[in-house]
Design a protein around this motif. Sequence first.
Motif: not given
Length: 170
Positions: A78-81, A84, A97, A159-162
Amino acid sequence: MAATIIQFPQTHSNIFLNLTQLINLASDNQVVEEYAEIMAVCHEEGNFKPGEIETLQEQIRTRRLENARPEEKPAVIPEKPGLYCYTPEMGEQKPKCQIEAERSYYGRHYHINTPLELKGRGIKKDGVKEAKNLRPNYQYMAGWFEYTVTERAFEKLQEQYTISQELLLD
């Protein structure tokens, strides 16, 4: 002084020993099927000792399952929120995550597990996971928080976390 060769009784038939080795080497299920046919013909002819046919049938079943197992794919990093998803039956690995999620039975909300302490509208804390209640492969979750969240709160968390979610084939 002359040497005497002592012949010990064989514990398995030659066909059993040969088929066992061939099945162990088979990497294709079509080849395993051919060995199963050979086994059936030899069984009709009475070439096996008691218990050998059952052992071979189990070995063939196990080899078929091993050959059908998908190739393991590396976990997505994971590279961004965001969300997955992964499917273990397809050989996909669980990504690392911040949050692990699963859909509720009726699909109206999500159950999530995380080491993070979350607060907000639509987020209800259900408790803390204890090591004594976890299976060995989930011991890493000891001390994690359990939450039930609404769909809207889940969208905000994405929007904030993986977030990882297991998707199973049915």
